[in-house]
Scaffold this active site. Sequence first.
Site, PDB file in Angstrom:
ATOM      1  N   ASN A  40      -3.166  38.439 -32.755  1.00  0.00           N
ATOM      2  CA  ASN A  40      -3.413  37.316 -33.655  1.00  0.00           C
ATOM      3  C   ASN A  40      -4.350  36.345 -32.943  1.00  0.00           C
ATOM      4  OD1 ASN A  40      -3.344  35.115 -35.325  1.00  0.00           O
ATOM      5  ND2 ASN A  40      -1.163  34.658 -35.023  1.00  0.00           N
ATOM      6  N   LYS A  58      -5.711  33.733 -34.107  1.00  0.00           N
ATOM      7  CA  LYS A  58      -5.563  32.344 -34.582  1.00  0.00           C
ATOM      8  C   LYS A  58      -6.953  31.729 -34.836  1.00  0.00           C
ATOM      9  CE  LYS A  58      -1.136  32.304 -32.289  1.00  0.00           C
ATOM     10  NZ  LYS A  58      -0.073  31.593 -31.588  1.00  0.00           N
ATOM     11  N   HIS A  66       3.600  33.091 -40.442  1.00  0.00           N
ATOM     12  CA  HIS A  66       3.538  32.717 -39.023  1.00  0.00           C
ATOM     13  C   HIS A  66       4.101  31.308 -38.829  1.00  0.00           C
ATOM     14  CE1 HIS A  66       2.015  31.657 -35.087  1.00  0.00           C
ATOM     15  NE2 HIS A  66       1.982  32.952 -34.855  1.00  0.00           N
ATOM     16  N   GLU A 121       3.176  28.876 -37.188  1.00  0.00           N
ATOM     17  CA  GLU A 121       2.197  27.781 -37.263  1.00  0.00           C
ATOM     18  C   GLU A 121       1.867  27.451 -38.723  1.00  0.00           C
ATOM     19  OE1 GLU A 121      -0.574  29.598 -34.549  1.00  0.00           O
ATOM     20  OE2 GLU A 121       0.913  29.331 -32.968  1.00  0.00           O
ATOM     21  N   GLU A 137       9.495  36.173 -33.921  1.00  0.00           N
ATOM     22  CA  GLU A 137       8.801  35.310 -32.966  1.00  0.00           C
ATOM     23  C   GLU A 137       9.584  34.014 -32.791  1.00  0.00           C
ATOM     24  OE1 GLU A 137       4.345  36.227 -32.775  1.00  0.00           O
ATOM     25  OE2 GLU A 137       4.622  35.062 -34.588  1.00  0.00           O
ATOM     26  N   GLY A 173       3.156  30.614 -27.404  1.00  0.00           N
ATOM     27  CA  GLY A 173       2.132  29.827 -26.718  1.00  0.00           C
ATOM     28  C   GLY A 173       2.678  28.930 -25.625  1.00  0.00           C
ATOM     29  N   SER A 202       4.473  34.792 -26.237  1.00  0.00           N
ATOM     30  CA  SER A 202       4.086  34.882 -24.827  1.00  0.00           C
ATOM     31  C   SER A 202       4.233  36.279 -24.231  1.00  0.00           C
ATOM     32  CB  SER A 202       4.851  33.850 -23.986  1.00  0.00           C
ATOM     33  OG  SER A 202       4.567  32.528 -24.439  1.00  0.00           O
TER      34      SER A 202
HETATM   35  P1  PGA Z   1       1.449  33.862 -28.038  1.00  0.00           P
HETATM   36  O1  PGA Z   1       1.419  33.835 -29.637  1.00  0.00           O
HETATM   37  O2  PGA Z   1       1.382  35.307 -27.639  1.00  0.00           O
HETATM   38  O3  PGA Z   1       0.236  33.081 -27.626  1.00  0.00           O
HETATM   39  O4  PGA Z   1       2.736  33.223 -27.634  1.00  0.00           O
HETATM   40  C1  PGA Z   1       2.156  34.756 -30.384  1.00  0.00           C
HETATM   41  C2  PGA Z   1       1.954  34.501 -31.837  1.00  0.00           C
HETATM   42  O5  PGA Z   1       1.835  33.329 -32.225  1.00  0.00           O
HETATM   43  O6  PGA Z   1       1.902  35.429 -32.660  1.00  0.00           O
END
Ligand code: PGA
Length: 249
Positions: free
Chosen positions: A9, A11, A94, A96, A166, A172, A212
């Site tokens: 992803n 983003k 997601h 976010e 997640e 992140g 992460s």
């Molecule tokens: P990250 O993001 O690997 O940077 O923690 C995962 C995600 O948001 O799908």
Amino acid sequence: MRSKIVAGNWKMNKNRTETEALLAELSAKLPDTNAEVMVAPPYVNLGEAVRYLDDSIIAVIAQNMHFAESGAYTGEISADMLLDIGVDTAIIGHSERRAYFGETDAILAKKVAFALEKNIRTMFCFGEELEDRKSGNHFNVVADQLKNALFSLDASAWKNIVLAYEPVWAIGTGETASPEQAQEMHAFIRKTITDRYDANVAGNVSILYGGSVKPGNANEIFSKPDVDGGLIGGASLVADDFIAIIKAI
Ligand code: PGA
């Protein structure tokens, strides 16, 4: 059908030139793998990525899509627009999108239903916040997210669903769920689906872990029996890291 999947992803990262550069590097270094490999660049570069990866096993997927057929939804992208450029999979829900764009379970239920109606494979994301885990409420939160967005679907719809668990506190942040925490939750998710549908539906859905995932922890997380792969954010922006994670599966 349950398969191994590694999805990146991106983003809101990578302009057009950077997109091509990253795809070129990934293509050059891609190992032989039985896993499905996917990348989700931002909308404006999806068409470019599809063209670039024409002969590749790397699939291009969308980070989001709208629940309406078409119309007055400024800034949104429809299922047909994705299909028209050769994208047949979308990430939906997601954290976010939930946190910054007000996407509720009710909105997500509409998005999922519409995506499936359009034959768009849905990678549905969900997971608890840190407070939920601290208070021991994480299983309830996850069960509710599944129930509210997915459990009105017919069993047959599930062949087009991929789940991505997640935990929000791990996205992140550099903090990962331990392989045991991931396995525990993935097993719980499968049990919850078994209770609502049956063992067949639960056993055939791929459940990815996200939060992460890095080259240094991917092996251990992917070794767990109910973890079928990963949804990768930060580490998917660095070709060598993403390739190492693909190798880990
Ligand atoms: P990250 O993001 O690997 O940077 O923690 C995962 C995600 O948001 O799908």
